[in-house]
Design a protein around this motif. Sequence first.
Motif, PDB file in Angstrom:
ATOM      1  N   VAL A 193     -27.322  52.620  17.209  1.00 55.40           N
ATOM      2  CA  VAL A 193     -28.503  52.267  16.577  1.00 55.40           C
ATOM      3  C   VAL A 193     -29.125  52.472  14.740  1.00 55.40           C
ATOM      4  CG1 VAL A 193     -30.323  54.367  15.607  1.00 55.40           C
ATOM      5  CG2 VAL A 193     -28.655  54.641  17.715  1.00 55.40           C
ATOM      6  N   ASN A 194     -29.179  50.987  14.517  1.00 50.52           N
ATOM      7  CA  ASN A 194     -28.660  50.610  13.138  1.00 50.52           C
ATOM      8  C   ASN A 194     -30.057  50.025  12.649  1.00 50.52           C
ATOM      9  OD1 ASN A 194     -25.578  50.700  13.715  1.00 50.52           O
ATOM     10  ND2 ASN A 194     -25.799  49.039  14.583  1.00 50.52           N
ATOM     11  N   SER A 195     -31.122  50.556  13.057  1.00 53.37           N
ATOM     12  CA  SER A 195     -32.430  50.228  12.621  1.00 53.37           C
ATOM     13  C   SER A 195     -33.454  50.942  12.431  1.00 53.37           C
ATOM     14  CB  SER A 195     -32.953  48.598  13.406  1.00 53.37           C
ATOM     15  OG  SER A 195     -33.291  49.483  14.114  1.00 53.37           O
ATOM     16  N   GLN A 196     -34.382  50.773  11.963  1.00 53.24           N
ATOM     17  CA  GLN A 196     -35.619  52.096  11.515  1.00 53.24           C
ATOM     18  C   GLN A 196     -36.046  51.928  13.044  1.00 53.24           C
ATOM     19  OE1 GLN A 196     -36.415  54.183   9.055  1.00 53.24           O
ATOM     20  NE2 GLN A 196     -37.015  55.371  11.065  1.00 53.24           N
ATOM     21  N   SER A 197     -36.130  50.991  14.105  1.00 52.54           N
ATOM     22  CA  SER A 197     -37.120  51.337  15.452  1.00 52.54           C
ATOM     23  C   SER A 197     -36.608  51.554  15.834  1.00 52.54           C
ATOM     24  CB  SER A 197     -37.372  49.792  15.703  1.00 52.54           C
ATOM     25  OG  SER A 197     -36.704  49.078  16.058  1.00 52.54           O
ATOM     26  N   LEU A 198     -34.920  51.550  15.951  1.00 47.36           N
ATOM     27  CA  LEU A 198     -33.775  51.782  17.421  1.00 47.36           C
ATOM     28  C   LEU A 198     -33.752  53.523  16.692  1.00 47.36           C
ATOM     29  CD1 LEU A 198     -31.405  50.009  17.219  1.00 47.36           C
ATOM     30  CD2 LEU A 198     -33.105  49.925  18.725  1.00 47.36           C
ATOM     31  N   LEU A 199     -33.512  53.865  15.520  1.00 46.97           N
ATOM     32  CA  LEU A 199     -33.682  55.409  15.205  1.00 46.97           C
ATOM     33  C   LEU A 199     -35.354  56.169  15.804  1.00 46.97           C
ATOM     34  CD1 LEU A 199     -32.427  57.899  14.003  1.00 46.97           C
ATOM     35  CD2 LEU A 199     -33.142  57.072  11.774  1.00 46.97           C
ATOM     36  N   ASP A 200     -36.310  55.521  14.799  1.00 46.12           N
ATOM     37  CA  ASP A 200     -37.247  56.237  15.920  1.00 46.12           C
ATOM     38  C   ASP A 200     -37.648  56.509  17.403  1.00 46.12           C
ATOM     39  OD1 ASP A 200     -38.241  55.930  12.889  1.00 46.12           O
ATOM     40  OD2 ASP A 200     -39.649  54.145  13.390  1.00 46.12           O
ATOM     41  N   GLU A 201     -37.332  55.604  18.040  1.00 41.74           N
ATOM     42  CA  GLU A 201     -37.137  55.778  19.122  1.00 41.74           C
ATOM     43  C   GLU A 201     -35.650  56.536  19.883  1.00 41.74           C
ATOM     44  OE1 GLU A 201     -35.821  52.910  23.213  1.00 41.74           O
ATOM     45  OE2 GLU A 201     -35.717  51.828  21.579  1.00 41.74           O
ATOM     46  N   VAL A 202     -34.811  56.730  19.286  1.00 40.42           N
ATOM     47  CA  VAL A 202     -34.187  58.483  19.503  1.00 40.42           C
ATOM     48  C   VAL A 202     -34.696  59.336  19.287  1.00 40.42           C
ATOM     49  CG1 VAL A 202     -31.948  59.231  19.406  1.00 40.42           C
ATOM     50  CG2 VAL A 202     -32.331  56.097  19.866  1.00 40.42           C
ATOM     51  N   LEU A 203     -35.175  59.539  17.953  1.00 37.52           N
ATOM     52  CA  LEU A 203     -35.778  60.592  17.558  1.00 37.52           C
ATOM     53  C   LEU A 203     -37.310  60.872  18.730  1.00 37.52           C
ATOM     54  CD1 LEU A 203     -35.553  60.473  14.190  1.00 37.52           C
ATOM     55  CD2 LEU A 203     -33.639  61.799  15.878  1.00 37.52           C
ATOM     56  N   THR A 204     -37.748  60.303  19.124  1.00 41.76           N
ATOM     57  CA  THR A 204     -38.967  60.208  20.066  1.00 41.76           C
ATOM     58  C   THR A 204     -38.534  60.593  21.390  1.00 41.76           C
ATOM     59  OG1 THR A 204     -40.026  58.352  18.626  1.00 41.76           O
ATOM     60  CG2 THR A 204     -40.563  59.657  20.918  1.00 41.76           C
ATOM     61  N   GLU A 205     -37.681  60.645  21.483  1.00 37.82           N
ATOM     62  CA  GLU A 205     -36.446  60.904  23.042  1.00 37.82           C
ATOM     63  C   GLU A 205     -36.330  61.947  23.189  1.00 37.82           C
ATOM     64  OE1 GLU A 205     -34.466  58.288  25.132  1.00 37.82           O
ATOM     65  OE2 GLU A 205     -36.160  56.050  25.421  1.00 37.82           O
ATOM     66  N   THR A 206     -36.757  63.591  21.928  1.00 35.60           N
ATOM     67  CA  THR A 206     -35.981  64.200  22.061  1.00 35.60           C
ATOM     68  C   THR A 206     -35.529  64.681  22.676  1.00 35.60           C
ATOM     69  OG1 THR A 206     -38.062  65.703  23.014  1.00 35.60           O
ATOM     70  CG2 THR A 206     -37.866  65.228  20.465  1.00 35.60           C
ATOM     71  N   GLY A 207     -35.353  64.668  24.693  1.00 35.64           N
ATOM     72  CA  GLY A 207     -34.337  65.662  25.703  1.00 35.64           C
ATOM     73  C   GLY A 207     -33.735  64.927  25.848  1.00 35.64           C
ATOM     74  N   ASN A 208     -33.659  63.151  25.624  1.00 35.84           N
ATOM     75  CA  ASN A 208     -32.790  62.254  26.495  1.00 35.84           C
ATOM     76  C   ASN A 208     -31.345  61.996  26.322  1.00 35.84           C
ATOM     77  OD1 ASN A 208     -34.794  62.046  28.163  1.00 35.84           O
ATOM     78  ND2 ASN A 208     -36.084  60.745  27.257  1.00 35.84           N
ATOM     79  N   ILE A 209     -30.948  62.567  24.931  1.00 39.04           N
ATOM     80  CA  ILE A 209     -29.972  61.836  23.615  1.00 39.04           C
ATOM     81  C   ILE A 209     -29.160  62.874  23.272  1.00 39.04           C
ATOM     82  CG2 ILE A 209     -28.752  60.606  22.068  1.00 39.04           C
ATOM     83  CD1 ILE A 209     -30.009  58.346  24.808  1.00 39.04           C
ATOM     84  N   ASP A 210     -28.395  62.731  23.572  1.00 35.19           N
ATOM     85  CA  ASP A 210     -27.279  64.210  23.069  1.00 35.19           C
ATOM     86  C   ASP A 210     -26.765  63.271  21.677  1.00 35.19           C
ATOM     87  OD1 ASP A 210     -28.063  66.132  24.525  1.00 35.19           O
ATOM     88  OD2 ASP A 210     -26.322  64.942  26.268  1.00 35.19           O
ATOM     89  N   PHE A 211     -26.594  62.213  21.727  1.00 39.34           N
ATOM     90  CA  PHE A 211     -25.270  61.880  20.109  1.00 39.34           C
ATOM     91  C   PHE A 211     -25.602  60.871  20.084  1.00 39.34           C
ATOM     92  CE2 PHE A 211     -22.087  61.960  17.991  1.00 39.34           C
ATOM     93  CZ  PHE A 211     -20.906  63.219  18.546  1.00 39.34           C
ATOM     94  N   ILE A 212     -26.031  60.391  18.284  1.00 41.90           N
ATOM     95  CA  ILE A 212     -26.315  58.910  18.536  1.00 41.90           C
ATOM     96  C   ILE A 212     -25.076  58.633  17.851  1.00 41.90           C
ATOM     97  CG2 ILE A 212     -27.848  57.903  16.629  1.00 41.90           C
ATOM     98  CD1 ILE A 212     -30.297  59.816  16.466  1.00 41.90           C
ATOM     99  N   GLU A 213     -24.128  57.009  18.040  1.00 41.26           N
ATOM    100  CA  GLU A 213     -23.689  55.890  17.096  1.00 41.26           C
ATOM    101  C   GLU A 213     -24.299  55.478  16.470  1.00 41.26           C
ATOM    102  OE1 GLU A 213     -20.902  52.887  16.846  1.00 41.26           O
ATOM    103  OE2 GLU A 213     -23.106  52.775  18.357  1.00 41.26           O
ATOM    104  N   ALA A 214     -23.897  55.378  15.302  1.00 42.06           N
ATOM    105  CA  ALA A 214     -24.311  54.124  15.026  1.00 42.06           C
ATOM    106  C   ALA A 214     -23.348  53.234  13.283  1.00 42.06           C
ATOM    107  CB  ALA A 214     -25.657  54.521  13.821  1.00 42.06           C
ATOM    108  N   ASP A 215     -23.617  52.046  13.289  1.00 40.22           N
ATOM    109  CA  ASP A 215     -22.347  51.214  12.599  1.00 40.22           C
ATOM    110  C   ASP A 215     -23.223  50.685  11.245  1.00 40.22           C
ATOM    111  OD1 ASP A 215     -20.678  50.711  15.108  1.00 40.22           O
ATOM    112  OD2 ASP A 215     -22.605  49.329  15.471  1.00 40.22           O
ATOM    113  N   ILE A 216     -21.643  51.275  10.071  1.00 39.39           N
ATOM    114  CA  ILE A 216     -22.540  51.123   8.719  1.00 39.39           C
ATOM    115  C   ILE A 216     -21.058  49.975   8.250  1.00 39.39           C
ATOM    116  CG2 ILE A 216     -22.198  52.351   6.639  1.00 39.39           C
ATOM    117  CD1 ILE A 216     -22.071  54.160   9.345  1.00 39.39           C
TER     118      ILE A 216
END
Length: 300
Positions: free
Chosen positions: A18-41
């Motif tokens: 989840v390495n972009s604003q659009s992907l983060l927006d998408e994950v946070l919109t799917e409130t019930g479908n994702i438990d864990f967010i993995e991202a690279d720095i």
Amino acid sequence: MVKVWGTNLTAITWAHAVNSQSLLDEVLTETGNIDFIEADIVLGKLNGEGEDMPVMAHPPAIISDLTLAEFLKQIMAFNRDHEGQEKGVKLDFKSIEVFEGSLDILDENVPNMLGYPVWINADILSGPVDQNKTVPVDANRFFAGCMRYKQAALSIGWTTNWGADFRDGEYTQDQCDAMLESLTANNVLATGQAITFPVRAGIAANSEEQLHRLVAAVNETNESTLTIWSSDGDYVDVDKLRKLIFGFGVERVYLDVPEELASRLDLGNSDSGASTFRSLFGFSFVSLCFWALSSWLQRI
């Protein structure tokens, strides 16, 4: 050690890279479908401009529209406003330079994220199979920085070489011993800090005995689990991997693999559910308990 896992960790759902604003927006919109967010720095530039800073991207990319600081800020805001739907966070640092360059950001944010799971991830050792393309994150410097966040969980693994054409390869006893030695030398086994070992599915399937020894040794002082991951197209001996998972128990194995492989494993995971995500909070809570106990013992 008292067993504290009460649910099926393999059913927890992940969002990867989840390495972009659009992907983060998408994950946070799917409130019930994702438990864990993995991202690279990585150390890179925000929108290709300005000085290098910790941004969300996977090598070789070094440009992103999302900084680490903003990434954490948005997740904390979401979790504050969505009780019962909070997301766990796995921060995958791709170099020691970006990890050390992120310490001020982590100092400011990690203490405010203890109500939900926070994992700090790095590949700290060279691993299978004759892996020499990826430089591991310096283990001593990584652990020194992580001492500032003893309430977070450590996700520490090996660099790997694997793919569709691989069949032979394992986490050798020497590689597992090197992991244990690094934990001991850096005093991690005296902190009680929670640990998960990310292991590549196709290789882990060939390494049941060695991984059991490693986890058993670490569990003498620290609560530990496996996180089994896989890249698209990796060869995996499904029968051997199922044997490994059930040998450890689904209460001690996180499963972060493509849907096609998860389906072939047939672990009976129809959904994640609230009870499954509570186990993530359990992992975070256990980390706090071990850390508190360790701190108390050091004072007496």
